[in-house]
Every structure is written in structure tokens, then in C-alpha cells.
Design a protein around this motif. Structure first.
Motif, PDB file in Angstrom:
ATOM      1  N   ALA A 181      -8.498   2.486  -1.524  1.00 20.05           N
ATOM      2  CA  ALA A 181      -8.715   1.209  -2.215  1.00 20.05           C
ATOM      3  C   ALA A 181      -7.577   0.864  -3.161  1.00 20.05           C
ATOM      4  CB  ALA A 181     -10.044   1.247  -2.970  1.00 20.05           C
ATOM      5  N   TYR A 182      -6.981   1.863  -3.816  1.00 23.43           N
ATOM      6  CA  TYR A 182      -5.913   1.551  -4.769  1.00 23.43           C
ATOM      7  C   TYR A 182      -4.650   1.058  -4.079  1.00 23.43           C
ATOM      8  CZ  TYR A 182      -3.121   5.827  -4.059  1.00 23.43           C
ATOM      9  OH  TYR A 182      -2.313   6.804  -3.546  1.00 23.43           O
ATOM     10  N   LEU A 183      -4.510   1.301  -2.773  1.00 20.79           N
ATOM     11  CA  LEU A 183      -3.360   0.789  -2.021  1.00 20.79           C
ATOM     12  C   LEU A 183      -3.661  -0.529  -1.323  1.00 20.79           C
ATOM     13  CD1 LEU A 183      -2.014   4.037  -0.334  1.00 20.79           C
ATOM     14  CD2 LEU A 183      -1.018   2.799  -2.261  1.00 20.79           C
ATOM     15  N   ASP A 184      -4.928  -0.869  -1.211  1.00 18.41           N
ATOM     16  CA  ASP A 184      -5.319  -2.070  -0.475  1.00 18.41           C
ATOM     17  C   ASP A 184      -5.227  -3.301  -1.377  1.00 18.41           C
ATOM     18  OD1 ASP A 184      -6.116  -3.591   1.642  1.00 18.41           O
ATOM     19  OD2 ASP A 184      -8.253  -3.185   1.375  1.00 18.41           O
ATOM     20  N   ARG A 222       3.115   2.813  -7.812  1.00 20.78           N
ATOM     21  CA  ARG A 222       4.239   3.651  -8.247  1.00 20.78           C
ATOM     22  C   ARG A 222       3.656   4.853  -8.961  1.00 20.78           C
ATOM     23  NH1 ARG A 222       8.932   0.028  -8.884  1.00 20.78           N
ATOM     24  NH2 ARG A 222       9.792   1.656 -10.163  1.00 20.78           N
ATOM     25  N   ARG A 223       4.069   6.049  -8.544  1.00 21.02           N
ATOM     26  CA  ARG A 223       3.552   7.283  -9.141  1.00 21.02           C
ATOM     27  C   ARG A 223       4.593   7.885 -10.074  1.00 21.02           C
ATOM     28  NH1 ARG A 223      -0.490  11.102  -8.014  1.00 21.02           N
ATOM     29  NH2 ARG A 223      -1.171   9.876  -6.237  1.00 21.02           N
ATOM     30  N   PRO A 250      -1.190  -7.560   2.886  1.00 17.58           N
ATOM     31  CA  PRO A 250      -1.973  -6.348   2.627  1.00 17.58           C
ATOM     32  C   PRO A 250      -1.620  -5.243   3.620  1.00 17.58           C
ATOM     33  CG  PRO A 250      -3.388  -8.291   2.644  1.00 17.58           C
ATOM     34  CD  PRO A 250      -2.034  -8.731   3.128  1.00 17.58           C
ATOM     35  N   LEU A 251      -1.604  -4.009   3.155  1.00 16.65           N
ATOM     36  CA  LEU A 251      -1.271  -2.883   4.029  1.00 16.65           C
ATOM     37  C   LEU A 251      -2.264  -2.737   5.176  1.00 16.65           C
ATOM     38  CD1 LEU A 251      -0.079  -0.202   1.464  1.00 16.65           C
ATOM     39  CD2 LEU A 251       1.309  -1.537   3.050  1.00 16.65           C
ATOM     40  N   THR A 252      -3.507  -3.157   4.962  1.00 18.06           N
ATOM     41  CA  THR A 252      -4.494  -3.069   6.043  1.00 18.06           C
ATOM     42  C   THR A 252      -4.137  -3.991   7.209  1.00 18.06           C
ATOM     43  OG1 THR A 252      -5.875  -4.649   4.834  1.00 18.06           O
ATOM     44  CG2 THR A 252      -6.431  -2.310   4.615  1.00 18.06           C
ATOM     45  N   GLU A 303       3.275   5.642  -1.681  1.00 18.69           N
ATOM     46  CA  GLU A 303       3.688   5.118  -2.976  1.00 18.69           C
ATOM     47  C   GLU A 303       5.092   5.600  -3.327  1.00 18.69           C
ATOM     48  OE1 GLU A 303       1.060   8.660  -4.935  1.00 18.69           O
ATOM     49  OE2 GLU A 303       0.171   6.794  -4.309  1.00 18.69           O
ATOM     50  N   THR A 304       5.747   4.848  -4.202  1.00 20.67           N
ATOM     51  CA  THR A 304       7.040   5.303  -4.712  1.00 20.67           C
ATOM     52  C   THR A 304       6.762   6.366  -5.763  1.00 20.67           C
ATOM     53  OG1 THR A 304       7.137   3.630  -6.445  1.00 20.67           O
ATOM     54  CG2 THR A 304       8.146   3.066  -4.346  1.00 20.67           C
ATOM     55  N   VAL A 305       7.641   7.364  -5.819  1.00 19.86           N
ATOM     56  CA  VAL A 305       7.459   8.470  -6.751  1.00 19.86           C
ATOM     57  C   VAL A 305       8.682   8.557  -7.645  1.00 19.86           C
ATOM     58  CG1 VAL A 305       7.100  10.956  -6.982  1.00 19.86           C
ATOM     59  CG2 VAL A 305       6.028   9.710  -5.112  1.00 19.86           C
TER      60      VAL A 305
END
Length: 157
Positions: free
Chosen positions: A56-59, A65-66, A82-84, A127-129
Motif C-alpha cells: 500500500a505504501y508504494l501504491d 525514499r528509504r 500508479p505502479l499497479t 524504493e530509492t535508498v
């Protein structure tokens, strides 16, 4: 009257400073592999791409960004779609490039165009790290026509 005029000047200046200080959002899109070298032709099969699950946090449109164990949704770094929606589209395009003899389809499929193999994916992280790299962690599997898992795996990059 003079006081009112000065007040409007102050309001106008504050508004202009506020507008010029906002960074322009950057927008990102997932692109499929470029056309080029492909795998050798194999017997024509139909591959169905479906069930790409995203946390859900990516949708959402802001890019995750981590930094350590903290995840921040960055409104200045956004997905175009959306990524979905993006992930299945790119997956179909990539499989079509890598397996040119295959018929790659997305649901819904009917009895007439039921795939020989179904691919499902569960994204755990994307996510980007630390503003250095993008990390992907996913589990995937392939089902036969009867719904039996014939292959599964884990990908992390």
C-alpha cells in the motif's frame, strides 16, 4: 489608503517568494527494455501476466525514499502513473521483447485465450535508498493451466 497599498505590496511579495521557492516536481516512468537481442524462437505459447501485488505504501504517486529504516514519500519525486498500472504494462512489454514467439497477455482472459502459463509477482520493496540506488525485492511464480505452481523464485537487486 497608503497603508492599504503597502499591505497589498507585502501580500504580493510574500506570495511571489512562496511561489519561487517551491522545487519543480520530477516525474518518473517505468520503461520497458529496448528492442534488440531476443531469445531464440520457441514453440508459441501464451503467457498471462497477472496478480502483481504492490504494498500500500508504494501504491501512490510520490516516490518512496528509504533512509535507514525510515520511508519518506517524496512529493517532488513522483511516478507518472500508479505502479499497479505501470508494472504489468512493463512486464508484458519486456516478456514480449525477450520471448518474441510468445503471446503475452493481461487479464481478463477468456476460455478461448486462456494462457498456457500465468506469471504472478509480489513486490515487497521498490524504493530509492539513501539517494544512491533503487532497490527491488520481489517474489514471483509461474502457474500452469491447471493452476499448479511450476516455478517460483525471489529477486532482489
Amino acid at each position: 489608503m497608503r497603508c492599504m497599498s503597502r499591505l497589498w505590496m507585502v501580500v504580493l511579495l510574500v506570495g511571489l517568494v512562496g511561489c519561487t521557492g517551491s522545487p519543480v516536481p520530477q516525474r518518473y516512468v517505468l520503461d520497458p527494455l529496448p528492442a534488440g537481442d531476443t531469445a531464440p524462437a520457441v514453440k508459441a505459447v501464451t503467457i498471462g501476466v497477472g496478480n502483481i501485488a504492490v504494498p500500500a505504501y508504494l501504491d501512490r504517486l510520490p516516490v518512496a525514499r528509504r533512509k535507514g529504516n525510515k520511508v519518506v514519500l517524496d512529493d517532488n519525486q513522483r511516478w507518472v502513473e500508479p505502479l499497479t498500472e505501470a508494472l504489468p504494462r512493463v512486464m508484458v512489454a519486456n516478456l514480449a521483447t525477450l520471448l518474441p514467439a510468445a503471446n503475452v497477455i493481461q487479464p481478463p482472459w477468456t476460455q478461448q485465450n486462456r494462457p498456457d502459463w500465468k506469471l504472478f509477482v509480489r513486490i515487497n520493496r521498490l524504493e530509492t535508498v539513501d539517494d544512491v540506488a533503487v532497490e527491488l525485492d520481489a517474489r514471483w511464480g509461474v502457474l500452469d493451466k491447471g493452476g499448479k505452481v511450476v516455478l517460483n523464485g525471489h529477486s532482489a537487486q
